[in-house]
Design a protein around this motif. Sequence first.
Motif, PDB file in Angstrom:
ATOM      1  N   THR A   1       0.847  -1.187   0.000  1.00 21.70           N
ATOM      2  CA  THR A   1       0.000   0.000   0.000  1.00 21.70           C
ATOM      3  C   THR A   1       0.883   1.237   0.000  1.00 21.70           C
ATOM      4  O   THR A   1       1.882   1.296   0.722  1.00 21.70           O
ATOM      5  N   ASP A   2       0.524   2.225  -0.817  1.00 20.10           N
ATOM      6  CA  ASP A   2       1.290   3.466  -0.865  1.00 20.10           C
ATOM      7  C   ASP A   2       0.373   4.653  -0.605  1.00 20.10           C
ATOM      8  O   ASP A   2      -0.764   4.698  -1.083  1.00 20.10           O
ATOM      9  N   SER A   3       0.868   5.601   0.159  1.00 15.88           N
ATOM     10  CA  SER A   3       0.163   6.858   0.396  1.00 15.88           C
ATOM     11  C   SER A   3       1.097   7.990   0.001  1.00 15.88           C
ATOM     12  O   SER A   3       2.181   8.134   0.573  1.00 15.88           O
ATOM     13  N   SER A   4       0.708   8.772  -0.999  1.00 15.12           N
ATOM     14  CA  SER A   4       1.599   9.815  -1.502  1.00 15.12           C
ATOM     15  C   SER A   4       0.787  11.010  -1.971  1.00 15.12           C
ATOM     16  O   SER A   4      -0.403  10.902  -2.259  1.00 15.12           O
ATOM     17  N   THR A   5       1.448  12.159  -2.050  1.00 16.48           N
ATOM     18  CA  THR A   5       0.766  13.385  -2.442  1.00 16.48           C
ATOM     19  C   THR A   5       0.797  13.561  -3.951  1.00 16.48           C
ATOM     20  O   THR A   5       1.787  13.280  -4.614  1.00 16.48           O
ATOM     21  N   ASP A   6      -0.324  14.039  -4.483  1.00 18.64           N
ATOM     22  CA  ASP A   6      -0.476  14.283  -5.910  1.00 18.64           C
ATOM     23  C   ASP A   6      -0.564  15.791  -6.130  1.00 18.64           C
ATOM     24  O   ASP A   6      -0.327  16.589  -5.221  1.00 18.64           O
ATOM     25  N   GLN A   7      -0.934  16.192  -7.319  1.00 22.52           N
ATOM     26  CA  GLN A   7      -1.086  17.608  -7.638  1.00 22.52           C
ATOM     27  C   GLN A   7      -2.076  18.247  -6.667  1.00 22.52           C
ATOM     28  O   GLN A   7      -3.105  17.666  -6.337  1.00 22.52           O
ATOM     29  N   GLY A   8      -1.757  19.439  -6.190  1.00 21.84           N
ATOM     30  CA  GLY A   8      -2.617  20.108  -5.228  1.00 21.84           C
ATOM     31  C   GLY A   8      -2.482  19.566  -3.828  1.00 21.84           C
ATOM     32  O   GLY A   8      -3.285  19.875  -2.950  1.00 21.84           O
ATOM     33  N   GLN A   9      -1.472  18.721  -3.596  1.00 26.57           N
ATOM     34  CA  GLN A   9      -1.201  18.122  -2.290  1.00 26.57           C
ATOM     35  C   GLN A   9      -2.301  17.181  -1.814  1.00 26.57           C
ATOM     36  O   GLN A   9      -2.396  16.874  -0.625  1.00 26.57           O
ATOM     37  N   SER A  10      -3.155  16.726  -2.727  1.00 23.81           N
ATOM     38  CA  SER A  10      -4.128  15.711  -2.341  1.00 23.81           C
ATOM     39  C   SER A  10      -3.392  14.401  -2.084  1.00 23.81           C
ATOM     40  O   SER A  10      -2.396  14.089  -2.739  1.00 23.81           O
TER      41      SER A  10
ATOM     42  N   ASN B   1       2.191  -9.929 -26.110  1.00 21.58           N
ATOM     43  CA  ASN B   1       1.003 -10.761 -25.909  1.00 21.58           C
ATOM     44  C   ASN B   1       0.528 -10.683 -24.462  1.00 21.58           C
ATOM     45  O   ASN B   1       0.150 -11.684 -23.849  1.00 21.58           O
ATOM     46  N   PHE B   2       0.538  -9.466 -23.931  1.00 25.35           N
ATOM     47  CA  PHE B   2       0.120  -9.209 -22.553  1.00 25.35           C
ATOM     48  C   PHE B   2      -1.400  -9.251 -22.486  1.00 25.35           C
ATOM     49  O   PHE B   2      -2.086  -8.492 -23.165  1.00 25.35           O
ATOM     50  N   SER B   3      -1.951 -10.150 -21.661  1.00 27.81           N
ATOM     51  CA  SER B   3      -3.401 -10.332 -21.596  1.00 27.81           C
ATOM     52  C   SER B   3      -3.860 -10.300 -20.143  1.00 27.81           C
ATOM     53  O   SER B   3      -3.531 -11.194 -19.352  1.00 27.81           O
ATOM     54  N   LEU B   4      -4.607  -9.263 -19.787  1.00 25.01           N
ATOM     55  CA  LEU B   4      -5.064  -9.087 -18.413  1.00 25.01           C
ATOM     56  C   LEU B   4      -6.090 -10.141 -18.018  1.00 25.01           C
ATOM     57  O   LEU B   4      -7.029 -10.421 -18.763  1.00 25.01           O
ATOM     58  N   ALA B   5      -5.919 -10.699 -16.820  1.00 30.07           N
ATOM     59  CA  ALA B   5      -6.933 -11.577 -16.248  1.00 30.07           C
ATOM     60  C   ALA B   5      -8.177 -10.751 -15.919  1.00 30.07           C
ATOM     61  O   ALA B   5      -8.101  -9.530 -15.743  1.00 30.07           O
ATOM     62  N   PRO B   6      -9.359 -11.381 -15.821  1.00 30.48           N
ATOM     63  CA  PRO B   6     -10.592 -10.622 -15.548  1.00 30.48           C
ATOM     64  C   PRO B   6     -10.504  -9.734 -14.312  1.00 30.48           C
ATOM     65  O   PRO B   6     -10.961  -8.584 -14.338  1.00 30.48           O
ATOM     66  N   ASP B   7      -9.912 -10.228 -13.214  1.00 27.84           N
ATOM     67  CA  ASP B   7      -9.826  -9.426 -11.989  1.00 27.84           C
ATOM     68  C   ASP B   7      -8.872  -8.248 -12.130  1.00 27.84           C
ATOM     69  O   ASP B   7      -8.853  -7.356 -11.279  1.00 27.84           O
ATOM     70  N   ALA B   8      -8.064  -8.252 -13.187  1.00 21.30           N
ATOM     71  CA  ALA B   8      -7.099  -7.168 -13.398  1.00 21.30           C
ATOM     72  C   ALA B   8      -7.630  -6.091 -14.326  1.00 21.30           C
ATOM     73  O   ALA B   8      -6.940  -5.098 -14.582  1.00 21.30           O
ATOM     74  N   GLN B   9      -8.845  -6.253 -14.823  1.00 23.04           N
ATOM     75  CA  GLN B   9      -9.399  -5.303 -15.781  1.00 23.04           C
ATOM     76  C   GLN B   9     -10.122  -4.188 -15.034  1.00 23.04           C
ATOM     77  O   GLN B   9     -11.340  -4.128 -14.952  1.00 23.04           O
ATOM     78  N   VAL B  10      -9.308  -3.294 -14.456  1.00 17.93           N
ATOM     79  CA  VAL B  10      -9.807  -2.159 -13.683  1.00 17.93           C
ATOM     80  C   VAL B  10      -9.204  -0.885 -14.257  1.00 17.93           C
ATOM     81  O   VAL B  10      -8.281  -0.925 -15.074  1.00 17.93           O
ATOM     82  N   VAL B  11      -9.716   0.254 -13.831  1.00 19.59           N
ATOM     83  CA  VAL B  11      -9.165   1.538 -14.263  1.00 19.59           C
ATOM     84  C   VAL B  11      -8.032   1.905 -13.311  1.00 19.59           C
ATOM     85  O   VAL B  11      -8.260   2.254 -12.156  1.00 19.59           O
ATOM     86  N   TYR B  12      -6.813   1.817 -13.783  1.00 25.09           N
ATOM     87  CA  TYR B  12      -5.641   1.993 -12.937  1.00 25.09           C
ATOM     88  C   TYR B  12      -5.357   3.460 -12.642  1.00 25.09           C
ATOM     89  O   TYR B  12      -5.736   4.349 -13.402  1.00 25.09           O
ATOM     90  N   PHE B  13      -4.667   3.664 -11.516  1.00 28.51           N
ATOM     91  CA  PHE B  13      -4.330   5.024 -11.101  1.00 28.51           C
ATOM     92  C   PHE B  13      -3.274   5.621 -12.020  1.00 28.51           C
ATOM     93  O   PHE B  13      -2.233   5.023 -12.273  1.00 28.51           O
ATOM     94  N   GLN B  14      -3.566   6.824 -12.511  1.00 24.37           N
ATOM     95  CA  GLN B  14      -2.596   7.636 -13.228  1.00 24.37           C
ATOM     96  C   GLN B  14      -2.602   9.013 -12.572  1.00 24.37           C
ATOM     97  O   GLN B  14      -3.662   9.593 -12.344  1.00 24.37           O
ATOM     98  N   SER B  15      -1.438   9.537 -12.259  1.00 25.15           N
ATOM     99  CA  SER B  15      -1.351  10.793 -11.533  1.00 25.15           C
ATOM    100  C   SER B  15      -2.025  11.935 -12.290  1.00 25.15           C
ATOM    101  O   SER B  15      -1.950  12.017 -13.516  1.00 25.15           O
ATOM    102  N   ALA B  16      -2.664  12.840 -11.532  1.00 22.01           N
ATOM    103  CA  ALA B  16      -3.317  14.010 -12.128  1.00 22.01           C
ATOM    104  C   ALA B  16      -2.313  15.062 -12.564  1.00 22.01           C
ATOM    105  O   ALA B  16      -2.685  16.080 -13.135  1.00 22.01           O
ATOM    106  N   SER B  17      -1.035  14.836 -12.308  1.00 24.79           N
ATOM    107  CA  SER B  17      -0.032  15.864 -12.591  1.00 24.79           C
ATOM    108  C   SER B  17       0.545  15.773 -13.992  1.00 24.79           C
ATOM    109  O   SER B  17       1.499  16.472 -14.314  1.00 24.79           O
ATOM    110  N   GLU B  18      -0.021  14.894 -14.838  1.00 27.92           N
ATOM    111  CA  GLU B  18       0.551  14.725 -16.169  1.00 27.92           C
ATOM    112  C   GLU B  18       0.525  16.047 -16.936  1.00 27.92           C
ATOM    113  O   GLU B  18      -0.471  16.760 -16.937  1.00 27.92           O
TER     114      GLU B  18
END
Length: 291
Positions: A32-41, A66-83
Motif C-alpha cells: 500500500t502506498d500513500s503519496s501526495t499528488d497535484q494540489g497536495q491531495s 502478448n500481454f493479456s489481463l486476467a478478468p480481476d485485473a481489468q480495472v481503471v488503474y491510477f494515473q497521476s493528475a499531474s501529467e
Amino acid sequence: MKYDHLLSSSVLLFLVASASADVTGVYTTRYTDSSTDQGQSVQMTTVIDVYVSSDDDADTVLGVFNFSLAPDAQVVYFQSASEPAFPTNTWWLPKNPGGIFDLQSVRRSDSFVTIGGVEQNVLRPEQAPGVGAGQRLDDDFANPFDLFFAYPQPNSGGWWNNTPETLAGQVGPVALAGPDGEPSGFGRGVFVGRFSYYGDFSIEGTTLEVAWNQGPGTDQQQAAFTIPPVVSVSCPSDISGDGVVDAVDLSRILAAWNSDGSSDPGTDLDEDGIVGPLDLAVLLAKWGLCS
C-alpha cells in the motif's frame, strides 16, 4: 503477435548470434502506498510491481508482448493528475518530466510499464525523472474508449526497450515478495511494470510472453508465463480499514477497553477475550501505513 514485429530494424540488428539464457518466470510484490499528488491531495493506492526473474546476470530482457489481463485485473488503474499533457495510451510509458511534476504520486503510485531502467537494489523502485528512456508501447495498449486511457486492453500487445544497446533490461538485484507479498529481500531479475489501483485488486492469472537475450549480438529467446498469486496484504491493527493504523484505531481500542470486543469486532487484536494492554501493544507495534 511475434515480438520480432514490434521491433525496428535497428533493434533487430542486435538479435543475432547465439546465447543460452535462463529467464525463469514472472512474479509480483504488493504493498500500500500513500503519496501526495497535484494540489497536495493524498492518494492511497494498492501497488503491484511486476518482475521477470532470472538465474543468469547476463540475461537482458528486451520486451513483454502478448500481454493479456486476467478478468480481476481489468480495472481503471491510477494515473497521476499531474501529467503535463492530455492523456493518451502513452501515459503507460514512464513519464516523470521532473520539475513541478516530480511528485510523490508520480514516483511511487503512478501505473506504468517499462523494461528495466529503474534503480535496482531497492524494495520499492521509484519512477524518477528520466526513467524509461527509449521505451516503446504498442499503439493499442490502452482502451481507446476510456477517456483517460487508464484501462489496458484485455489483450494489450506489449512494450519493449527500443534501444537495447543501453542494456536497460539487464538482470540485477530486485525486490522479492515476502509471505504477504510485501517487498522483502532481494533476488535477481528485471522490473517490468507497476499497476496501481484505489482498493483491492489482483493481476493473478494475467498472461504474457517475455523476450530476452544476453546482450548485443546474441540470440533472442522467448517464453510464455502466467502471473502467480500474491497473498493480500494483511493489516488487522487497521480496525477502521482505511489503510493506516492511527488515532482512529486507537480510539476504538480505548472505547472497547476491558470488554470482550463484541461491541466493536476487531478490537480484540490478540483474540484473548478481552480488550486491554496486549491489544494496545499490538496496535502500537503496527502504527502507521499498512504494509
